[in-house]
Design a protein around this motif. Sequence first.
Motif, mmCIF file in Angstrom:
data_model
loop_
_atom_site.group_PDB
_atom_site.id
_atom_site.type_symbol
_atom_site.label_atom_id
_atom_site.label_comp_id
_atom_site.label_asym_id
_atom_site.label_seq_id
_atom_site.Cartn_x
_atom_site.Cartn_y
_atom_site.Cartn_z
ATOM 1 N N PRO A 1 0.847 -1.042 0.049
ATOM 2 C CA PRO A 1 0.018 -0.174 0.057
ATOM 3 C C PRO A 1 0.848 1.287 0.030
ATOM 4 C CG PRO A 1 0.462 -0.753 2.044
ATOM 5 C CD PRO A 1 0.977 -2.119 1.271
ATOM 6 N N GLY A 2 0.268 2.300 -0.195
ATOM 7 C CA GLY A 2 0.808 3.679 0.056
ATOM 8 C C GLY A 2 1.564 4.250 -1.112
ATOM 9 N N PRO A 3 1.453 5.846 -1.336
ATOM 10 C CA PRO A 3 1.996 6.190 -2.305
ATOM 11 C C PRO A 3 3.600 6.041 -2.527
ATOM 12 C CG PRO A 3 1.588 7.818 -0.913
ATOM 13 C CD PRO A 3 0.971 6.722 -0.387
ATOM 14 N N VAL A 4 4.154 5.861 -3.769
ATOM 15 C CA VAL A 4 5.529 5.752 -4.035
ATOM 16 C C VAL A 4 5.988 7.027 -4.767
ATOM 17 C CG1 VAL A 4 7.361 4.646 -5.221
ATOM 18 C CG2 VAL A 4 5.742 3.177 -4.151
ATOM 19 N N VAL A 5 7.123 7.749 -4.122
ATOM 20 C CA VAL A 5 7.598 8.971 -4.904
ATOM 21 C C VAL A 5 8.636 8.362 -5.666
ATOM 22 C CG1 VAL A 5 8.824 11.257 -4.282
ATOM 23 C CG2 VAL A 5 6.891 10.359 -3.154
ATOM 24 N N LEU A 6 8.562 8.847 -7.051
ATOM 25 C CA LEU A 6 9.693 8.590 -8.228
ATOM 26 C C LEU A 6 10.174 9.973 -8.559
ATOM 27 C CD1 LEU A 6 10.932 6.962 -10.147
ATOM 28 C CD2 LEU A 6 8.959 7.331 -11.616
ATOM 29 N N LEU A 7 11.422 10.156 -8.430
ATOM 30 C CA LEU A 7 12.099 11.243 -8.874
ATOM 31 C C LEU A 7 12.980 10.961 -10.071
ATOM 32 C CD1 LEU A 7 13.658 12.995 -5.439
ATOM 33 C CD2 LEU A 7 11.344 13.087 -6.516
ATOM 34 N N SER B 1 4.265 9.449 5.895
ATOM 35 C CA SER B 1 4.317 8.157 5.576
ATOM 36 C C SER B 1 4.261 7.529 4.145
ATOM 37 C CB SER B 1 2.807 7.514 6.226
ATOM 38 O OG SER B 1 2.980 7.941 7.502
ATOM 39 N N ALA B 2 5.044 7.923 3.214
ATOM 40 C CA ALA B 2 4.899 7.292 1.824
ATOM 41 C C ALA B 2 5.546 5.976 1.818
ATOM 42 C CB ALA B 2 5.946 8.185 0.804
ATOM 43 N N ALA B 3 5.335 5.147 0.897
ATOM 44 C CA ALA B 3 5.869 3.743 0.897
ATOM 45 C C ALA B 3 7.408 3.700 0.418
ATOM 46 C CB ALA B 3 5.012 2.904 -0.194
ATOM 47 N N PHE C 1 -7.823 10.564 -6.512
ATOM 48 C CA PHE C 1 -6.618 10.211 -6.811
ATOM 49 C C PHE C 1 -6.375 8.689 -6.317
ATOM 50 C CE2 PHE C 1 -1.909 11.195 -6.937
ATOM 51 C CZ PHE C 1 -1.999 12.181 -8.106
ATOM 52 N N PRO C 2 -5.698 7.841 -7.104
ATOM 53 C CA PRO C 2 -5.345 6.374 -6.605
ATOM 54 C C PRO C 2 -4.502 6.681 -5.468
ATOM 55 C CG PRO C 2 -4.068 6.893 -8.995
ATOM 56 C CD PRO C 2 -5.079 8.080 -8.441
ATOM 57 N N ARG C 3 -4.933 5.580 -4.350
ATOM 58 C CA ARG C 3 -4.306 5.743 -3.263
ATOM 59 C C ARG C 3 -2.645 5.094 -3.407
ATOM 60 N NH1 ARG C 3 -5.613 9.674 -1.260
ATOM 61 N NH2 ARG C 3 -7.504 9.756 -1.985
ATOM 62 N N ALA C 4 -2.454 4.255 -4.139
ATOM 63 C CA ALA C 4 -1.094 3.694 -4.347
ATOM 64 C C ALA C 4 -0.640 3.770 -5.733
ATOM 65 C CB ALA C 4 -1.459 2.006 -3.962
ATOM 66 N N ALA C 5 -0.422 5.196 -5.944
ATOM 67 C CA ALA C 5 -0.023 5.392 -7.403
ATOM 68 C C ALA C 5 1.447 5.536 -7.097
ATOM 69 C CB ALA C 5 -0.324 6.725 -7.951
ATOM 70 N N VAL C 6 2.262 5.309 -8.360
ATOM 71 C CA VAL C 6 3.677 5.829 -8.541
ATOM 72 C C VAL C 6 3.546 7.463 -8.928
ATOM 73 C CG1 VAL C 6 5.858 5.904 -9.365
ATOM 74 C CG2 VAL C 6 4.724 4.022 -8.998
ATOM 75 N N LEU C 7 3.956 8.438 -7.983
ATOM 76 C CA LEU C 7 3.907 9.785 -8.444
ATOM 77 C C LEU C 7 5.371 10.308 -8.988
ATOM 78 C CD1 LEU C 7 2.240 10.740 -4.768
ATOM 79 C CD2 LEU C 7 1.083 10.258 -7.103
ATOM 80 N N ALA C 8 5.314 10.458 -10.138
ATOM 81 C CA ALA C 8 6.518 10.976 -10.638
ATOM 82 C C ALA C 8 7.009 12.527 -10.596
ATOM 83 C CB ALA C 8 6.500 10.260 -12.074
ATOM 84 N N PHE C 9 8.023 13.025 -10.235
ATOM 85 C CA PHE C 9 8.247 14.309 -10.013
ATOM 86 C C PHE C 9 9.773 14.524 -11.224
ATOM 87 C CE2 PHE C 9 6.011 13.304 -6.636
ATOM 88 C CZ PHE C 9 5.109 14.517 -6.355
ATOM 89 N N ALA D 1 3.575 19.079 -1.054
ATOM 90 C CA ALA D 1 2.209 19.472 -1.358
ATOM 91 C C ALA D 1 1.115 18.209 -1.829
ATOM 92 C CB ALA D 1 2.331 20.717 -2.192
ATOM 93 N N THR D 2 1.840 17.604 -2.691
ATOM 94 C CA THR D 2 1.134 16.326 -3.222
ATOM 95 C C THR D 2 0.740 15.299 -2.219
ATOM 96 O OG1 THR D 2 2.160 16.882 -5.321
ATOM 97 C CG2 THR D 2 1.192 14.704 -5.276
ATOM 98 N N LEU D 3 1.898 14.934 -1.448
ATOM 99 C CA LEU D 3 1.681 13.962 -0.417
ATOM 100 C C LEU D 3 0.763 14.438 0.561
ATOM 101 C CD1 LEU D 3 5.233 12.424 -0.017
ATOM 102 C CD2 LEU D 3 3.499 11.504 -1.178
ATOM 103 N N TYR D 4 0.739 15.421 1.162
ATOM 104 C CA TYR D 4 -0.193 15.993 2.318
ATOM 105 C C TYR D 4 -1.467 16.179 1.561
ATOM 106 C CZ TYR D 4 3.011 15.859 5.868
ATOM 107 O OH TYR D 4 3.868 15.352 6.758
ATOM 108 N N ALA D 5 -1.603 16.595 0.328
ATOM 109 C CA ALA D 5 -2.875 16.667 -0.450
ATOM 110 C C ALA D 5 -3.469 15.400 -0.365
ATOM 111 C CB ALA D 5 -2.839 17.239 -1.866
ATOM 112 N N LEU D 6 -2.753 14.516 -0.709
ATOM 113 C CA LEU D 6 -3.356 12.954 -0.657
ATOM 114 C C LEU D 6 -3.801 12.655 0.926
ATOM 115 C CD1 LEU D 6 -1.270 11.023 -3.359
ATOM 116 C CD2 LEU D 6 -3.415 12.336 -3.546
ATOM 117 N N ARG D 7 -2.809 12.925 1.743
ATOM 118 C CA ARG D 7 -3.010 12.623 3.213
ATOM 119 C C ARG D 7 -4.455 13.227 3.668
ATOM 120 N NH1 ARG D 7 1.167 10.903 7.532
ATOM 121 N NH2 ARG D 7 -0.630 11.366 8.986
#
Length: 319
Positions: free
Chosen positions: A180-186, A206-208, A264-272, A310-316
């Motif tokens: 579970p949980g969002p994954v941050v991809l840089l 609490s990102a994954a 938003f999907p709860r367990a997406a890969v969020l690419a920055f 901003a993205t992680l906390y908006a989702l939270r």
Amino acid sequence: MAHGEDRPGAIDALIPMLQRQRRSARHCREGVARRLGAAGIAAVDDHRLESPRSSDRFPETSARLFDWWTMGIDRHVQESRRLGMELAGVNRARRTSGLVVLEGFHAVTHAVRFGAEILGAWTADPNALEDLRQRLATDVQFPVEVVDMAALQAVVPRGQLVAVARRPSQPHPDTILAGPGPVVLLEDPRHLGNLGAVVRVAAAASAAAVMTTGRQNPWHPDALRGSCGLHFAVPVYHLHAVRTQGRQLVALDPKGEPLTPAEFPRAAVLAFGAERDGLSDQLLSQAQRRVALPMAAGVSSLNLATAVAATLYALRFAC
Ligand SMILES: C[S@@+](CC[C@H](N)C(=O)[O-])C[C@H]1O[C@@H](n2cnc3c(N)ncnc32)[C@H](O)[C@@H]1O
């Protein structure tokens, strides 16, 4: 650090072991003092190691030695010897994969709090360090060797404390992606301070995991400084290519559709994307969605770590 219940028992166990390690009581005192720094010197002087029940009379210093004990003194001493872990070895540790250099009080205390195996820690001012610990992190204790200021500054010019830890083992990235949980991809981040700040907010929110691609090593000491040691609180990977394991890949891009956290999907890969150029065309074409954090007119983009926060906390907050 977790504390056991039987501190006097632990110190009693420590004393004969240290005595065995040294041919004489004098060597024993010097060895402990060198490894434990001020606390050790005080403890050894107070306790006189030849007195087996001294811990009963000095519970406070027993507690300090107990903390050393709970870290596994045997293992620590063996490791220090095997790795030659002296202050002079810190610069070599910076270039050694599998080891992590932590600079500063917050980096070391965070790392210890999240389970870091500290192989050596050095300060020139144990009183200031203890003062900080009392004010900011009473739950954390770790053994520190006291060295002189010139020696410390030769290794960390502005540092008050430096430590070397073993890099933690992490699950395979696909295991994280399956959970579970969002994954941050840089994608190819350039600035190590930014990268560290991303790890810090990912841990806080609490990102994954944080996954990076490109030229920078996310375990570089400058990134660890930026994360304040929170690389130990969230898995951090350097990948050769983007992995999603079937998760939705969401591109965060100032030119995307406005972010609507509730959808938003709860367990997406969020690419920055990278600081200057943003996400590559290749990644944008791979992404299933392209979303933007709304900005006032005339503002072209947010700082990378700010956009992640901003993205992680908006989702939270939307949960
Ligand atoms: C400093 S920005 C890069 C700016 C670059 N000129 C661009 O247009 O993408 C670094 C990254 O932060 C994210 N970012 C910054 N501001 C954003 C916003 N308003 N909406 C979505 N993502 C943003 C994007 O992933 C971007 O690639």
